[in-house]
Scaffold this motif. Structure first.
Motif, PDB file in Angstrom:
ATOM      1  N   CYS A 146     -57.240   4.597  21.065  1.00  9.39           N
ATOM      2  CA  CYS A 146     -57.935   4.317  22.338  1.00  9.39           C
ATOM      3  C   CYS A 146     -56.771   4.168  23.314  1.00  9.39           C
ATOM      4  O   CYS A 146     -55.455   3.983  23.022  1.00  9.39           O
ATOM      5  N   PRO A 147     -57.154   4.183  24.589  1.00  8.69           N
ATOM      6  CA  PRO A 147     -56.088   3.846  25.552  1.00  8.69           C
ATOM      7  C   PRO A 147     -55.627   2.539  25.521  1.00  8.69           C
ATOM      8  O   PRO A 147     -56.159   1.659  25.028  1.00  8.69           O
ATOM      9  N   ALA A 148     -54.257   2.361  25.816  1.00  3.57           N
ATOM     10  CA  ALA A 148     -53.611   1.226  25.515  1.00  3.57           C
ATOM     11  C   ALA A 148     -52.817   0.921  26.981  1.00  3.57           C
ATOM     12  O   ALA A 148     -52.316   1.593  27.754  1.00  3.57           O
ATOM     13  N   VAL A 149     -52.915  -0.441  27.337  1.00  2.00           N
ATOM     14  CA  VAL A 149     -52.134  -1.088  28.468  1.00  2.00           C
ATOM     15  C   VAL A 149     -50.908  -1.876  27.780  1.00  2.00           C
ATOM     16  O   VAL A 149     -51.324  -2.841  27.200  1.00  2.00           O
ATOM     17  N   LEU A 150     -49.863  -1.801  28.427  1.00  2.00           N
ATOM     18  CA  LEU A 150     -48.747  -2.598  27.916  1.00  2.00           C
ATOM     19  C   LEU A 150     -48.154  -3.318  29.068  1.00  2.00           C
ATOM     20  O   LEU A 150     -47.647  -2.495  29.984  1.00  2.00           O
ATOM     21  N   ASP A 151     -47.988  -4.585  28.898  1.00  2.00           N
ATOM     22  CA  ASP A 151     -47.638  -5.353  30.021  1.00  2.00           C
ATOM     23  C   ASP A 151     -46.740  -6.389  29.465  1.00  2.00           C
ATOM     24  O   ASP A 151     -46.639  -6.768  28.476  1.00  2.00           O
ATOM     25  N   ALA A 152     -46.020  -6.855  30.472  1.00  2.00           N
ATOM     26  CA  ALA A 152     -45.105  -8.062  30.328  1.00  2.00           C
ATOM     27  C   ALA A 152     -44.015  -7.722  29.198  1.00  2.00           C
ATOM     28  O   ALA A 152     -43.428  -6.839  28.904  1.00  2.00           O
ATOM     29  N   ASP A 153     -44.339  -9.026  28.081  1.00  2.00           N
ATOM     30  CA  ASP A 153     -43.420  -8.978  27.155  1.00  2.00           C
ATOM     31  C   ASP A 153     -43.627  -7.733  26.056  1.00  2.00           C
ATOM     32  O   ASP A 153     -42.928  -7.376  25.350  1.00  2.00           O
ATOM     33  N   GLY A 154     -45.092  -7.053  26.179  1.00  2.00           N
ATOM     34  CA  GLY A 154     -45.070  -6.058  25.340  1.00  2.00           C
ATOM     35  C   GLY A 154     -44.330  -4.950  25.899  1.00  2.00           C
ATOM     36  O   GLY A 154     -43.681  -4.013  25.007  1.00  2.00           O
ATOM     37  N   ILE A 155     -43.975  -4.904  27.112  1.00  2.00           N
ATOM     38  CA  ILE A 155     -43.032  -3.814  27.531  1.00  2.00           C
ATOM     39  C   ILE A 155     -41.551  -4.217  27.106  1.00  2.00           C
ATOM     40  O   ILE A 155     -40.665  -3.387  26.459  1.00  2.00           O
ATOM     41  N   ASN A 156     -41.210  -5.342  27.550  1.00  2.00           N
ATOM     42  CA  ASN A 156     -39.957  -6.029  26.988  1.00  2.00           C
ATOM     43  C   ASN A 156     -39.511  -5.650  25.532  1.00  2.00           C
ATOM     44  O   ASN A 156     -38.290  -5.507  25.129  1.00  2.00           O
TER      45      ASN A 156
ATOM     46  N   PRO B   8     -44.972  -2.310  34.744  1.00  2.00           N
ATOM     47  CA  PRO B   8     -43.640  -3.162  34.735  1.00  2.00           C
ATOM     48  C   PRO B   8     -43.532  -3.638  36.288  1.00  2.00           C
ATOM     49  O   PRO B   8     -43.698  -2.922  37.319  1.00  2.00           O
ATOM     50  N   HIS B   9     -42.992  -4.840  36.315  1.00  2.00           N
ATOM     51  CA  HIS B   9     -42.078  -5.162  37.681  1.00  2.00           C
ATOM     52  C   HIS B   9     -40.616  -4.676  37.598  1.00  2.00           C
ATOM     53  O   HIS B   9     -40.397  -4.056  36.746  1.00  2.00           O
ATOM     54  N   ASP B  10     -40.111  -4.658  38.702  1.00  2.00           N
ATOM     55  CA  ASP B  10     -38.522  -4.135  38.878  1.00  2.00           C
ATOM     56  C   ASP B  10     -37.713  -4.540  37.674  1.00  2.00           C
ATOM     57  O   ASP B  10     -37.097  -3.418  37.163  1.00  2.00           O
ATOM     58  N   GLY B  11     -37.586  -5.696  37.160  1.00  2.00           N
ATOM     59  CA  GLY B  11     -36.817  -5.911  36.088  1.00  2.00           C
ATOM     60  C   GLY B  11     -37.340  -5.429  34.739  1.00  2.00           C
ATOM     61  O   GLY B  11     -36.332  -4.932  34.067  1.00  2.00           O
ATOM     62  N   GLU B  12     -38.645  -5.160  34.452  1.00  2.00           N
ATOM     63  CA  GLU B  12     -39.083  -4.693  33.436  1.00  2.00           C
ATOM     64  C   GLU B  12     -38.826  -3.118  33.386  1.00  2.00           C
ATOM     65  O   GLU B  12     -38.311  -2.660  32.411  1.00  2.00           O
ATOM     66  N   PHE B  13     -38.988  -2.539  34.337  1.00  2.00           N
ATOM     67  CA  PHE B  13     -38.760  -1.256  34.670  1.00  2.00           C
ATOM     68  C   PHE B  13     -37.059  -0.875  34.437  1.00  2.00           C
ATOM     69  O   PHE B  13     -37.144   0.168  33.791  1.00  2.00           O
ATOM     70  N   THR B  14     -36.350  -1.823  34.751  1.00  5.18           N
ATOM     71  CA  THR B  14     -35.131  -1.558  34.640  1.00  5.18           C
ATOM     72  C   THR B  14     -34.694  -1.593  32.919  1.00  5.18           C
ATOM     73  O   THR B  14     -33.717  -0.900  32.566  1.00  5.18           O
ATOM     74  N   ARG B  15     -35.040  -2.634  32.320  1.00  2.00           N
ATOM     75  CA  ARG B  15     -35.100  -2.855  30.810  1.00  2.00           C
ATOM     76  C   ARG B  15     -35.454  -1.532  30.279  1.00  2.00           C
ATOM     77  O   ARG B  15     -34.930  -1.211  29.154  1.00  2.00           O
ATOM     78  N   LEU B  16     -36.563  -0.812  30.576  1.00  2.00           N
ATOM     79  CA  LEU B  16     -37.129   0.561  30.074  1.00  2.00           C
ATOM     80  C   LEU B  16     -36.104   1.387  30.443  1.00  2.00           C
ATOM     81  O   LEU B  16     -36.455   2.491  29.871  1.00  2.00           O
TER      82      LEU B  16
ATOM     83  N   GLY C 202     -44.003  10.134  28.956  1.00  2.00           N
ATOM     84  CA  GLY C 202     -45.531  10.468  28.585  1.00  2.00           C
ATOM     85  C   GLY C 202     -46.763   9.500  28.758  1.00  2.00           C
ATOM     86  O   GLY C 202     -47.577   9.474  28.172  1.00  2.00           O
ATOM     87  N   CYS C 203     -46.254   8.480  29.793  1.00  2.00           N
ATOM     88  CA  CYS C 203     -47.151   7.412  29.916  1.00  2.00           C
ATOM     89  C   CYS C 203     -47.620   7.311  31.500  1.00  2.00           C
ATOM     90  O   CYS C 203     -47.079   8.162  32.203  1.00  2.00           O
ATOM     91  N   ILE C 204     -48.619   6.686  31.727  1.00  2.00           N
ATOM     92  CA  ILE C 204     -48.794   6.425  33.155  1.00  2.00           C
ATOM     93  C   ILE C 204     -48.117   5.176  33.613  1.00  2.00           C
ATOM     94  O   ILE C 204     -48.323   4.283  33.018  1.00  2.00           O
ATOM     95  N   MET C 205     -47.381   5.268  34.791  1.00  2.00           N
ATOM     96  CA  MET C 205     -46.550   4.262  35.262  1.00  2.00           C
ATOM     97  C   MET C 205     -47.171   3.427  36.348  1.00  2.00           C
ATOM     98  O   MET C 205     -47.448   4.095  37.456  1.00  2.00           O
ATOM     99  N   LEU C 206     -47.423   2.062  36.386  1.00  2.00           N
ATOM    100  CA  LEU C 206     -47.866   1.160  37.390  1.00  2.00           C
ATOM    101  C   LEU C 206     -46.714   0.441  37.833  1.00  2.00           C
ATOM    102  O   LEU C 206     -46.340  -0.639  37.036  1.00  2.00           O
ATOM    103  N   LEU C 207     -45.804   0.730  38.671  1.00  2.00           N
ATOM    104  CA  LEU C 207     -44.812   0.058  39.100  1.00  2.00           C
ATOM    105  C   LEU C 207     -44.913  -0.743  40.202  1.00  2.00           C
ATOM    106  O   LEU C 207     -45.256  -0.602  41.352  1.00  2.00           O
ATOM    107  N   LYS C 208     -45.253  -2.010  39.802  1.00  2.00           N
ATOM    108  CA  LYS C 208     -45.613  -3.261  40.566  1.00  2.00           C
ATOM    109  C   LYS C 208     -44.640  -3.503  41.737  1.00  2.00           C
ATOM    110  O   LYS C 208     -43.591  -3.610  41.708  1.00  2.00           O
ATOM    111  N   GLY C 209     -45.313  -4.183  42.754  1.00  2.00           N
ATOM    112  CA  GLY C 209     -44.354  -4.557  43.879  1.00  2.00           C
ATOM    113  C   GLY C 209     -45.000  -4.122  45.456  1.00  2.00           C
ATOM    114  O   GLY C 209     -46.419  -3.770  45.285  1.00  2.00           O
TER     115      GLY C 209
END
Length: 284
Positions: free
Chosen positions: A134-144, A164-172, A192-199
């Motif tokens: 199924c579709p998955a949402v990866l947030d916060a420490d899931g991204i880290n 991701p927020h900016d810090g998590e985006f940079t870690r990616l 190959g993902c949908i990116m929701l860059l917060k801010g």
């Protein structure tokens, strides 16, 4: 060819939300699984679950580390809260069999809010991404925890939304410059993902098209706000909305709920629970 940039308004969001059939039952509005929380971060699980419920999810299942289960079970009446094996207050690899068994019955899954970072949480996140049909949402420490293992994301065959927020985006591995839309789009194509860059002016993109969100205010810059957003996204996914639209509508609703709170009680004292309570007024 220039990228198409879109934005939503309230009427458009309401038109995207699925109709409520009079013959519907709770299973008609999505079965979603949330894997959230750890010792010291019980609020993340609560806020994500309530964000999901207040945005229309039919059946919400919340899996939390066993050591915080009693706290979550007392705080939450509406979702199905269940304990999972943990180690030092964080999900352990021993939780994977039960997670995968439940996951097979779900319409969408969220993993990450308040999860913490450990070898166990990495193994859980990896197992979910590699096995979720199924579709998955990866947030916060899931991204880290997955940032150093991006090939797992590239291997997904089902939609994945990263928040991701900016810090998590940079870690990616991303680089944020003046053009946030271009940076988010490049990362979306790469993974190959949908990116929701917060801010301010959150960007939602699949690398081909993009939405720029115009709701929200600085009063929302408080711990827990992103957990509510993640819950809204997985709720809309579970209700069958196209992933790009689900992410864009969730960002709009989240910001608009924050704007309602700012108008009524001001930016200084608003908290994520106020945003959760405001959501139903935007959905009627």
């Amino acid at each position: 060819m220039p990228m198409e940039i879109m934005k939503l308004n309230h009427n458009q969001v309401l038109s995207i939300l699925p109709d409520r059939n009079p013959d519907a039952h709770k299973g008609s509005f999505g079965k979603i699984l949330l894997l959230c929380g750890s010792r010291g971060y019980t609020g993340a699980a609560y806020l994500a679950a309530m964000g999901a419920l207040r945005s229309g999810a039919g059946l919400t299942f919340l899996g939390v580390p066993e050591s915080i289960y009693a706290i979550e079970a007392v705080k939450l009446n509406e979702p199905v809260v269940f304990p999972l094996p943990d180690e030092a207050g964080r999900l352990s690899e021993a939780a994977i069999p039960e997670i995968l068994e439940r996951l097979s019955k779900m319409d969408a899954v969220l993993i990450g809010p308040g999860l913490g970072q450990s070898e166990g949480t990495y193994e859980v996140v990896r197992a979910v991404l590699e096995n979720a049909s199924c579709p998955a949402v990866l947030d916060a420490d899931g991204i880290n925890v997955i940032a150093a293992h991006r090939d797992i994301l590239r291997g997904r065959t089902r939609p994945t939304i990263l928040t991701p927020h900016d810090g998590e985006f940079t870690r990616l591995g991303g680089m944020i410059g003046e053009d946030r839309t271009a940076a988010a789009s490049e990362m979306a194509r790469d993974l190959g993902c949908i990116m929701l860059l917060k801010g301010h002016r959150t960007v939602i993109t699949d690398g081909e098209t993009a939405y720029i969100n115009h709701t929200g205010n600085p009063g929302m810059a408080v711990g827990g706000s992103g957990d509510v957003l993640a819950g809204i996204i997985v709720s809309l996914l579970g209700q069958g909305i196209d992933p790009m639209r689900a992410a864009a509508c969730a960002a709009w609703l989240h910001g608009a709920a924050g704007d309602l709170c700012a108008d009524e009680i001001g930016q200084y004292g608003m908290i994520p629970g106020d945003m959760v309570a405001a959501l139903p007024r935007l959905l009627k």
